[in-house]
Design an enzyme around this catalytic site. Structure first.
Site, PDB file in Angstrom:
ATOM      1  N   ASP A  16       0.870  -1.184   0.000  1.00 64.59           N
ATOM      2  CA  ASP A  16       0.000   0.000   0.000  1.00 64.59           C
ATOM      3  C   ASP A  16       0.899   1.224   0.000  1.00 64.59           C
ATOM      4  O   ASP A  16       1.575   1.508   0.990  1.00 64.59           O
ATOM      5  CB  ASP A  16      -0.913   0.002   1.224  1.00 64.59           C
ATOM      6  CG  ASP A  16      -1.991   1.072   1.169  1.00 64.59           C
ATOM      7  OD1 ASP A  16      -1.815   2.066   0.420  1.00 64.59           O
ATOM      8  OD2 ASP A  16      -3.013   0.928   1.864  1.00 64.59           O
TER       9      ASP A  16
ATOM     10  N   ARG B 285      -0.040   4.409  -0.506  1.00 65.31           N
ATOM     11  CA  ARG B 285      -0.745   5.671  -0.317  1.00 65.31           C
ATOM     12  C   ARG B 285      -0.120   6.510   0.793  1.00 65.31           C
ATOM     13  O   ARG B 285       0.267   6.005   1.830  1.00 65.31           O
ATOM     14  CB  ARG B 285      -2.221   5.411  -0.021  1.00 65.31           C
ATOM     15  CG  ARG B 285      -2.973   4.892  -1.219  1.00 65.31           C
ATOM     16  CD  ARG B 285      -4.401   4.532  -0.886  1.00 65.31           C
ATOM     17  NE  ARG B 285      -4.468   3.395   0.038  1.00 65.31           N
ATOM     18  CZ  ARG B 285      -5.602   2.890   0.495  1.00 65.31           C
ATOM     19  NH1 ARG B 285      -6.756   3.434   0.147  1.00 65.31           N
ATOM     20  NH2 ARG B 285      -5.575   1.851   1.308  1.00 65.31           N
TER      21      ARG B 285
END
Length: 209
Positions: free
Chosen positions: A135, A137
């Site tokens: 991930d 982000r």
């Protein structure tokens, strides 16, 4: 210790009426920004009559073209977006629409990850198999947008503990976390289970495959 947050400012504010495919309608005050650290065109949707509520209900929502626009059943992004708009409109707050497709790896790479998932990998394993982070982000821009809007304390509409942790580290007080609903379908059961088992998402699934 809080990370130093570069200053962003509101660039434009415009009122936009919204209508969803199921007929739900509301009005948003859409904000654009100067000074966001990644240079992308992220948006803040002010919703409800009490966007200045203390704390406002806020959802940082990562863009998902396949789910948000085309109704893909492989994820729960589209239903989460629809739910979030209505709940924030009722409570007052902001939906932050963040241009970080595929957990930050981009649209084409996300579709490459889908192909790997069809071969048996889960959504996080597929990202790693592509040489990317599970991930990627980064919610720095979300914290910048909130600061530009004068918001330093939020009720966070999210199942993802990493969003809360990043925002807190960036100086945003998360006064409480509110879970979204469970938008389960035969096509996304494995995806949702992976979010629970691999990233501690607060989803009350009836089973975990």
């Amino acid at each position: 210790m809080d990370e130093t947050l570069p200053t962003a400012t509101v660039r434009t504010r415009v009122t936009v009426p919204l209508r969803f495919p199921d007929g739900y309608v509301t009005t948003a005050r859409v904000h654009t920004f100067h000074g966001l650290v990644d240079g992308r065109e992220h948006l803040a949707f002010g919703l409800g009559e009490h966007a200045d509520a203390d704390p406002p209900l806020v959802r940082p929502h990562s863009e998902c073209l396949t789910g948000d626009v085309f109704g893909s059943q492989r994820c729960d992004c589209g239903p989460q977006l629809r739910e979030a708009v209505e709940r924030i409109a009722q409570a007052g707050g902001y939906l932050l629409y963040l241009r970080q497709e595929g957990r930050g790896i981009g649209l084409y790479a996300k579709l490459d990850a889908y192909a790997l998932q069809d071969g048996g990998l889960d959504t996080y394993e597929a990202n790693l198999a592509l040489g990317r982070g599970a991930d990627e982000r980064d919610y720095t821009v979300a914290a910048q947008m909130l600061a530009a809007l004068g918001v330093d304390r939020v009720s966070l509409l999210s199942n993802n503990p990493d969003k809360a942790a990043q925002l807190e580290r960036l100086g945003v007080t998360v006064a409480g976390r509110v879970s979204t609903g469970v938008h389960l379908s035969p096509a996304n059961a494995g995806y949702l289970a992976a979010k629970v088992t691999r990233a501690d998402h607060a989803l009350d699934l009836p089973f975990v495959p």
